[in-house]
Scaffold this motif. Structure first.
Motif: not given
Length: 226
Positions: A33-43, A102-119
């Motif tokens: 579903r992610m609207p990633v286009e050619p050349g986009d920067t992803v984290l 303003d340096s990243i086009d898209h960010i993905w996180s799977m089964e990791a966000f809830y480990y953040a010390a300060d979400p």
């Protein structure tokens, strides 16, 4: 035990590959579903074995892909699994993401966000580094409505954040992200035995297992930077 220590142990024992196999059942549908286009920067935030970044390069021709993990061993393993110079891995803290505004086009996180010390702070960091119109795809199986995941906290020494659907939406909004969508992605690939094979080592009834995988599945919340 810290997040780093916990997941260094997971990586050295080979559990990172097992995570990838289990997560892929629903992750592949969210990634599509992610609207990633050619050349986009992803984290890939909390990248584990790095499978998501590799998939986005293979299927969406993403440009530069970064995988960030709090565990040096996870990042080391992910780099060893990856044969693509456009995908790089680094060790970092969710509370202070090592990227410019303003340096990243898209960010993905799977089964990791809830480990953040300060979400809440992590979401502010996500909003800071996303370009206008950029997206944050946050996928979790550990959340309030999924009662079958609640026992996970007892199996790990790290304090985990267990929000419900509305808390995710509200936290995204507070951080300045528009909530574009939120839904449950069912896991239709995990095999569920017939009713006469229950109880199993992990499940008292088939109904509970069906609810966990086919109904609750993975909670996906999508935020968009204004």
């Amino acid at each position: 035990m810290s997040v780093r220590e916990e997941f260094d142990d997971w990586a050295t024992s080979g559990k990172d590959r097992g995570m990838e196999e289990r997560h892929w059942h629903t992750a592949k549908h969210a990634l599509a579903r992610m609207p990633v286009e050619p050349g986009d920067t992803v984290l890939d935030l909390g990248c584990g074995s790095g499978y998501a970044g590799r998939a986005l390069r293979d299927t969406n021709d993403a440009g530069r892909v970064y995988g960030l993990d709090g565990s040096p061993e996870m990042a080391h393993n992910a780099a060893a699994y990856t044969d693509d110079p456009q995908v790089g891995f680094l060790v970092g803290d969710f509370d202070s993401l090592p990227f410019e505004n303003d340096s990243i086009d898209h960010i993905w996180s799977m089964e990791a966000f809830y480990y953040a010390a300060d979400p809440h702070n992590t979401l502010e960091e996500v909003a800071r580094i996303l370009r206008p119109g950029g997206t944050f795809y946050c996928a979790v199986n550990y959340y309030e409505e999924n009662v079958h995941s609640h026992e996970w906290q007892d199996k790990i020494s790290i304090e985990m954040t267990r929000w419900d659907r509305e808390q995710y939406r509200e936290a995204f909004r507070i951080a300045g992200l528009h909530v574009a969508e939120q839904d449950n992605i069912p896991d239709r690939e995990t095999a569920i035995p017939s009713a006469d094979e229950f109880p199993t080592d992990n499940w008292d009834s088939r109904e509970e297992m069906v609810e966990r995988y086919r109904e609750f599945g993975t909670l996906l919340t999508v935020g968009v930077a204004p």
